[in-house]
Write an enzyme that holds these catalytic residues in place. Structure first.
Site, PDB file in Angstrom:
ATOM      1  N   ARG A 396       0.832  -1.205   0.000  1.00 56.28           N
ATOM      2  CA  ARG A 396       0.000   0.000   0.000  1.00 56.28           C
ATOM      3  C   ARG A 396       0.866   1.254   0.000  1.00 56.28           C
ATOM      4  NH1 ARG A 396      -2.775   4.024   2.924  1.00 56.28           N
ATOM      5  NH2 ARG A 396      -4.928   4.295   2.200  1.00 56.28           N
ATOM      6  N   CYS A 397       1.913   1.268   0.821  1.00 52.71           N
ATOM      7  CA  CYS A 397       2.798   2.433   0.879  1.00 52.71           C
ATOM      8  C   CYS A 397       3.408   2.742  -0.485  1.00 52.71           C
ATOM      9  CB  CYS A 397       3.931   2.189   1.871  1.00 52.71           C
ATOM     10  SG  CYS A 397       3.434   2.141   3.602  1.00 52.71           S
TER      11      CYS A 397
END
Length: 411
Positions: A396-397
């Site tokens: 996600r990052c």
């Protein structure tokens, strides 16, 4: 066919995403500067690139359009002189370099081709590299005390190794993009590059902005789109209460959200963002670090006829379910025992990227968390992250969704 830009959730089918392939900015990391540049280790860059290429190919294999930040940056500065000037202006720090050296550096950068300039803005530049570039241009030989007093290997422009984590410098909500305000000095200039991409790249011409205030830190890793109209904002090491309030009021005033949950999290490296302890994996499910499941709380900010109301703090899971209009938010925790849960939380076990409802990308090393996700009916697409994870960030990052199918109006 180009997908319609925007997102109203974390789990709508992903159509377009912005990634940044790790490059020479990671080769600038040393044991001396890695802490300052927010990395817990010195990555093997070639392997990190292989891992990132595999991540990008997995996404493409699922019909996701992958936009690479470096390519977008080069293209924006190729078509726009204003984009070049914005990037150069942010990179040349007259306060640190002094007027004479700042002038010389700016003159040099204005003559550099777009692709090379993009590389310098991302990977930085040393005093020796400027000296080598100046050797062919006798006009750039001005006298500078700053130049004389620095070592040749010192950075005249700092590298941006955290560009890898494209989630933090912008996020999409509805059909608008929000440019964030990053908290730490090592990352401040990232938003300038993201900003000029959205402002000048032909792909994004005409898009509207959400939340343009830069008065207090807000980072994209702290912003979760729980459901259409419902946003959670973590407040901890990076996003401040003032930043969360400014963002909440802006989203409500612009009718981009009707409810914002402001969620306090521990102000420590292990939980730097909300998405390090909790991410959406389905329309009604989250994967969550079990140590905070019973203690995580939320202040609820809602739109009212007279403005906004602030309530709480209340238990996060209850407040989220209420705001989302569902009976209960399913929780999939990241380990049966405390040690496993803590290890896999540190290794970004909670930091998943949803490609569609019930389909997520996760690091393969989080064996227990992935098994628990699958036991709960979630399809897990595993990627390697032995080197990518050295900056403390998971799938996600490393991704900024630019287009997702709407949950309110499915494609």
């Amino acid at each position: 066919m180009t997908a319609e830009l925007g997102a109203d959730s974390e789990v709508g089918t992903l159509r377009t995403v912005m990634l940044h392939r790790p490059g020479d900015e990671l080769r600038r990391l040393t044991p001396r500067n890695s802490d300052q540049l927010l990395f817990d280790g010195i990555p093997w860059v070639d392997r990190a690139q292989e891992e990132h290429d595999a991540f990008a190919e997995l996404l493409r294999g699922r019909d996701v359009e992958v936009l690479l930040l470096a390519t977008l940056l080069t293209e924006a500065m190729t078509v726009s002189g204003a984009a070049r000037m914005q990037g150069i202006s942010a990179a040349v720090n007259e306060r640190r370099l002094g007027r004479a050296l700042a002038h010389d550096l700016s003159v040099h950068l204005r003559e550099v081709p777009a692709a090379e300039l993009a590389q310098i803005l991302m990977a930085g530049m040393t005093f020796d590299e400027l000296l080598e570039a100046e050797s062919g241009n006798p006009e750039l030989s001005g006298s500078s005390l700053v130049r004389r007093m620095h070592h040749g290997a010192d950075f005249i422009i700092d590298p941006l190794p955290n560009l890898l984590f494209t989630r933090d410098s912008s996020f999409w909500i509805g059909n608008r993009v929000a440019i964030t305000s990053l908290a730490l000095p090592a990352r401040l200039r990232e938003t300038t590059l993201t900003d000029l991409i959205y402002a000048f790249h032909p792909r994004f011409l005409g898009i509207r902005r959400a939340y343009e205030s830069r008065t207090a830190p807000v980072e994209g890793g702290d912003v979760l789109l729980l459901a259409p109209g419902v946003v959670a904002v973590g407040v901890g090491e990076r996003t401040t209460p003032a930043g969360a309030e400014a963002l909440s009021r802006s989203l409500i005033e612009d009718d981009l959200a009707h409810t914002v949950l402001v969620v306090p999290i521990a102000q420590e490296r292990a939980s730097m963002h909300l998405d390090t302890v909790c991410t959406m994996v389905d329309v009604d499910a989250v994967v969550m670090y079990p140590a905070i499941q019973d203690t995580l709380s939320a202040y609820t900010i809602r739109r009212e006829d007279t403005g906004v109301s602030i309530r709480g703090a209340d238990p996060f899971l209850e407040a989220a379910a209420d705001a989302m209009g569902i009976g209960k938010l399913r929780v999939i925790d990241t380990g049966l025992d405390h040690v496993t849960a803590e290890r896999e939380q540190w290794d970004d076990g909670n930091n998943t990227l949803a490609l569609a409802p019930g389909v997520v990308v996760a690091y393969e090393r989080n064996v227990e968390t992935n098994a628990r996700l699958e036991a709960s009916g979630i399809e897990v697409l595993r990627i390697s992250g032995s080197e990518l994870g050295s900056g403390r960030g998971g799938p996600r990052c490393m991704s900024c969704p630019v287009a997702r199918d709407s949950l309110e109006h499915p494609a």
